[in-house]
Design an enzyme around this catalytic site. Structure first.
Site, mmCIF file in Angstrom:
data_model
loop_
_atom_site.group_PDB
_atom_site.id
_atom_site.type_symbol
_atom_site.label_atom_id
_atom_site.label_comp_id
_atom_site.label_asym_id
_atom_site.label_seq_id
_atom_site.Cartn_x
_atom_site.Cartn_y
_atom_site.Cartn_z
ATOM 1 N N GLY A 1 0.539 -0.868 -0.354
ATOM 2 C CA GLY A 1 -0.343 -0.068 0.135
ATOM 3 C C GLY A 1 0.930 1.275 -0.046
ATOM 4 C CD GLU A 2 3.783 2.286 3.974
ATOM 5 O OE1 GLU A 2 4.632 3.534 3.896
ATOM 6 O OE2 GLU A 2 3.062 2.012 4.976
#
Lengths: 336, 336
Positions: free
Chosen positions: A128-129
């Site tokens: 998610g980054e």
């Protein structure tokens, strides 16, 4: 129970003041100490780390670098409630500032990384980054001749490793300290550096108990505390804090106390980013941590003091990154 | 027909050489002229523009700045086939480099903006890029006291306008020229600046007809040409080029010829970003524009020449942006 907690914290702080205040030769024993300028032990290592910090090729998309969420033009943060990740993923937590982060007791809000080196690898491999893997990030760097040469110069090896990558990024981040704030000048004896309103805000900050957690050179960053000591903190955030690391129920909603250095630049505030302004943050902290309702005037004086904590921002030339080679794996911004 | 077109272009170039070569006092009349260093007429205006160029608050999300897609660490591009916009929108076209863009005949691949000032407003208000509106962007700036003061210093007015914003960004972009490439040193008489292989690549570049379109100080950027003169260019891209501006069918697939300055840094190539490497780009251009099949050796020599076009990259300190105030509208990265 909560008052006892505050008392014990205050006593602990008082003991630490007696030690650290003396080290700076200050007239009075203050719970906050000036920040010293960074002394870079290995400039070539930090210089390599600076390039990597700005290099979006450490992400799957080729679009997100460390500086995307810890933007050094904006107080080392992204100034968003929670961060944007690969494919516009909505992050679960507010990006803490990288400024003065070397002074933190540990990294991330829950302290799950022991130090900056351990932290630096996290976002690269977080889906998610930056959405990449350590292996793929290293493969990219290994395919870029100018990087290979620079790693060899710094580490003496032809083989780039993720340990070297994170060590270099951490070395750069250790340079990101912010000395010479007006408050530090005042601490060091320049009594004209603050006006009467700001000094009064500082006194109130101490007397009210804020300083129980926000102390030391970073004005925080050196302990975990429960978010919601006197009154429960209401939030939609699912972050549980320190218990996610320790597994102990007693650590639920314990978060690392954020530094207040450069706090005028690092909005919005709290782990969920729900306090948009310093005024809101001071109001909430007083209420849920200290059981205090600050008057508008008191709040404004504390805010005035907090704005004196902005120090010299890191000053350096935008790094120019070495180009990819024909063999460099291409970024996949729109792939599955 | 296509050979005739090339001939007429070549003649036009020859005429322009006779004029521009003399201006530099060069021994030989070359179709490419050295780039002059930028002379900034109004440094305060350019300095303001630099801040705006790096300020993601000109986007709806607070995450995308001019520098996101025209990244000055990476040759003034994002090194992606097509760019990432608001909510990870997949852009329709490759981001052209901002380096030396002041020399372009017009801006965007289809030339729909007459100059840099006209260009700068486009991405801010494009829903698939920065996703904002001019009014909201101006509202944000107007709410930031340090910006208001800087706009007043530069423009003499208390009221920020979008015209001022784009004028400042354009003034900064005009400073982004890249003199002192090895090729420019060679052009100016330092015959050791290139090796024999690179000189041979340059000769081939001229003799093959590449120079018919890629000429002048920017080695391109000064005309529109059909993509696919001899052979149709096969692409999934829906971009139609200049006809989108003129409405003329004859302008279909006419695109602005990109500059080849710093081309080693500005991969991938073409309006659709489908050529990942210089080798591929040279192969395709030879085939579809000139009806030539370069041997591996010829291709490599042209590529070696192209890599001598990398000039001094813009060198400046990362700007520190003024913080938002309590009144600043907050970014909406995850809003509808």
């Amino acid at each position: 129970m909560s008052k006892q907690r505050i008392l014990s914290l205050t006593l602990a702080v008082a003991a630490s003041i007696a030690v650290s205040g003396a080290a700076y030769g200050l007239d009075s024993k203050e719970p906050i100490q000036p920040i010293a300028a960074a002394k870079t032990k290995n400039p070539a290592l930090a210089e390599l780390g600076k390039k990597l910090y700005f290099d979006a090729r450490l992400s799957k998309s080729g679009f997100i670098s460390c500086n995307s969420c810890h933007n050094l033009s904006m107080g080392g943060t992204d100034n968003l409630k929670t961060s944007i990740g690969d494919h516009w993923h909505e992050g679960p937590i507010n990006a803490p500032t990288v400024l003065n982060s070397s002074m933190n007791v540990a990294q991330f809000w829950d302290g799950r990384a022991a130090d900056l080196k351990a932290q630096a690898g996290g976002p690269i491999a977080n889906p998610g980054e930056m959405g990449f893997t350590h292996k793929l990030a290293v493969d990219v760097l290994q395919s870029i001749p100018a990087y290979v040469a620079e790693f060899k110069m710094v580490f003496g090896s032809d083989q780039v490793t993720i340990e070297e990558v994170t060590k270099a990024i951490a070395a750069f981040e250790e340079t990101l300290v912010t000395p010479n704030s007006r408050f530090d000048k005042w601490l060091k004896g320049d009594k004209k550096a603050l006006n009467a309103n700001e000094v009064s805000g500082y006194k109130l900050f101490k007397e009210s108990g804020c300083v129980a957690c926000h102390n030391g050179p970073a004005v925080g960053g050196n302990s975990y505390q429960k978010m919601g000591v006197v009154e429960a903190y209401k939030t939609a955030s699912k972050a549980e804090g320190r218990s996610a690391v320790t597994g102990k129920d007693a650590d639920r909603f314990n978060f690392k106390v954020p530094t207040l250095r450069n706090v005028e630049l690092t909005y919005p505030y709290f782990h969920d980013g729900e306090a948009a302004t310093l005024k809101q943050a001071v109001e909430t902290m007083g209420r849920i941590q200290l059981g205090k309702k600050f008057s508008d005037d008191e709040n404004a004086r504390i805010v005035a003091f907090l704005k004196t904590l902005t120090g010299d921002q890191p000053s350096f030339k935008l790094p120019i990154l070495p180009p990819s080679s024909d063999l460099t794996p291409r970024p996949q911004p729109f792939g599955k």
